[in-house]
Design an enzyme around this catalytic site. Structure first.
Site, PDB file in Angstrom:
ATOM      1  N   ASN A   9      -4.905  -1.495  -1.626  1.00 58.98           N
ATOM      2  CA  ASN A   9      -6.045  -1.905  -0.676  1.00 58.98           C
ATOM      3  C   ASN A   9      -7.148  -0.886  -0.803  1.00 58.98           C
ATOM      4  OD1 ASN A   9      -8.009  -2.902   1.051  1.00 58.98           O
ATOM      5  ND2 ASN A   9      -6.542  -2.700   2.841  1.00 58.98           N
ATOM      6  N   TYR A  10      -8.425  -1.182  -1.353  1.00 61.98           N
ATOM      7  CA  TYR A  10      -9.452  -0.073  -1.728  1.00 61.98           C
ATOM      8  C   TYR A  10     -10.115   0.017  -0.383  1.00 61.98           C
ATOM      9  CZ  TYR A  10      -9.242  -0.743  -6.995  1.00 61.98           C
ATOM     10  OH  TYR A  10      -8.894  -0.662  -8.178  1.00 61.98           O
ATOM     11  N   LYS A  11     -10.015  -0.613   0.642  1.00 61.58           N
ATOM     12  CA  LYS A  11     -10.840  -0.465   1.870  1.00 61.58           C
ATOM     13  C   LYS A  11     -12.145  -0.147   1.436  1.00 61.58           C
ATOM     14  CE  LYS A  11      -6.675   0.518   4.386  1.00 61.58           C
ATOM     15  NZ  LYS A  11      -6.021   1.444   5.366  1.00 61.58           N
ATOM     16  N   HIS A  93      -5.959  -7.863   8.496  1.00 64.83           N
ATOM     17  CA  HIS A  93      -5.594  -6.501   8.252  1.00 64.83           C
ATOM     18  C   HIS A  93      -5.831  -5.841   9.795  1.00 64.83           C
ATOM     19  CE1 HIS A  93      -5.485  -2.323   7.444  1.00 64.83           C
ATOM     20  NE2 HIS A  93      -4.939  -2.577   6.248  1.00 64.83           N
ATOM     21  N   GLU A 141       2.824  -3.707   8.614  1.00 67.77           N
ATOM     22  CA  GLU A 141       2.064  -2.262   8.861  1.00 67.77           C
ATOM     23  C   GLU A 141       2.055  -1.903  10.149  1.00 67.77           C
ATOM     24  OE1 GLU A 141      -0.489  -1.680   4.841  1.00 67.77           O
ATOM     25  OE2 GLU A 141      -1.553  -2.160   6.630  1.00 67.77           O
ATOM     26  N   ILE A 146      -0.792   4.109   9.593  1.00 69.23           N
ATOM     27  CA  ILE A 146      -1.899   3.687   8.514  1.00 69.23           C
ATOM     28  C   ILE A 146      -2.727   4.973   8.292  1.00 69.23           C
ATOM     29  CG2 ILE A 146      -4.009   2.229   7.882  1.00 69.23           C
ATOM     30  CD1 ILE A 146      -2.576  -0.044   9.299  1.00 69.23           C
ATOM     31  N   GLY A 180       0.983   4.508   5.321  1.00 70.07           N
ATOM     32  CA  GLY A 180       1.567   5.935   5.280  1.00 70.07           C
ATOM     33  C   GLY A 180       2.247   6.180   3.813  1.00 70.07           C
TER      34      GLY A 180
HETATM   35  O1  G3P Z   1      -3.394  -2.250   3.492  1.00 70.41           O
HETATM   36  C1  G3P Z   1      -2.739  -1.042   3.309  1.00 70.41           C
HETATM   37  C2  G3P Z   1      -3.065   0.180   4.268  1.00 70.41           C
HETATM   38  O2  G3P Z   1      -3.676  -0.336   5.534  1.00 70.41           O
HETATM   39  C3  G3P Z   1      -2.165   1.253   4.202  1.00 70.41           C
HETATM   40  O3  G3P Z   1      -3.092   2.272   4.281  1.00 70.41           O
HETATM   41  O4  G3P Z   1      -3.660   4.599   3.791  1.00 70.41           O
HETATM   42  O5  G3P Z   1      -1.467   4.111   5.129  1.00 70.41           O
HETATM   43  O6  G3P Z   1      -1.598   3.811   2.738  1.00 70.41           O
HETATM   44  P1  G3P Z   1      -2.709   3.848   3.894  1.00 70.41           P
END
Ligand code: G3P
Length: 229
Positions: A9-11, A93, A141, A146, A180
């Site tokens: 997810n590039y966000k 999300h 998640e 996150i 994470g």
């Molecule tokens: O959509 C995946 C994301 O929310 C996870 O974020 O930065 O914890 O890998 P991260």
């Protein structure tokens, strides 16, 4: 054995768009091709068309609005992302939550258009009810992990195992785990616990060598799948 699902997810990170967005996407596609593992990238809406033109890996939107054609300023409809070349969309999300009726409408419309949907759940209790809407996958998640660098598979393995039990109640919906995820070991553990794959953002998007991180994820995902055989 089905291949692992890796969703990046590039966000709205600095390298999620423009030339940097193209660069990181090409690197990710190379890993995907080198290992024969499909890697889904979920990109800003403004990048869907551009990236779909130059890549073969599946490009997803990060969100769609469950609205019909009409007077909706700023709306991104499922039809629009399809026209731009997207293969699917993330929905609900933790950073872009929508109502249950909107999730239902979006999943249905996305499916009717021949696209795929991955619906996020922030707790395992929501996995079964959301899976009943028949998305292609649920991404579990825990929000507090996150972007924390503390992997769900290590910090809260019970969230994954419980989510896996819930997803079994509905046939044909995959379960992906995220939040994470930082190392190949985190990926291995998630799949070992029963997930079909992982979702990740910061570990890849904030790395100076994202291709190495993704490669490590893919190698470990394949190892975990192989062990399950
Ligand atoms: O959509 C995946 C994301 O929310 C996870 O974020 O930065 O914890 O890998 P991260």
């Amino acid at each position: 054995m089905k291949p692992p699902i890796i969703l990046i997810n590039y966000k709205a990170y600095e390298n999620s768009y423009g030339e940097k967005g193209v660069e990181i996407s090409k690197k990710i596609e190379k890993v995907s091709k080198d290992y024969g593992v499909p890697i889904i990238i979920s990109v800003p809406a403004t990048m869907i068309y551009k990236l779909s033109q130059i890549l073969e890996i599946p490009v997803y939107a990060q969100h769609v609005d469950a609205l019909r054609h009409g007077a909706h300023t700023g709306a991104i409809l499922p039809e629009m992302i399809k026209d731009a070349g997207a293969k699917g969309s993330l929905l609900n999300h933790s950073e872009r939550k929508i109502r249950l009726d909107e999730i239902h409408e979006a999943v249905t419309r996305i499916r009717d258009l021949g696209l795929e949907s991955v619906v996020c759940a922030d707790s395992y209790e929501l996995v079964h009810p959301l899976a009943l809407l028949r998305p292609n996958a649920i991404l579990i998640e825990p929000p507090e992990l996150i972007g924390s660098g503390r992997a769900v598979s290590k910090e809260k393995p019970e969230v994954i195992t419980r989510a896996v039990n819930e997803i079994k109640k509905v046939e044909g919906v995959y379960l992906i785990a995220g939040a994470g995820i930082t190392t190949g070991e985190d990926v291995y553990k998630a799949i070992e616990l029963g997930a079909d794959g992982i979702g990740v953002a910061s570990a890849v998007m904030k790395s100076s060598t994202p291709e190495k991180i993704v490669e490590d994820f893919v190698i470990n995902a394949l190892k975990a799948i192989d062990k399950k055989k």
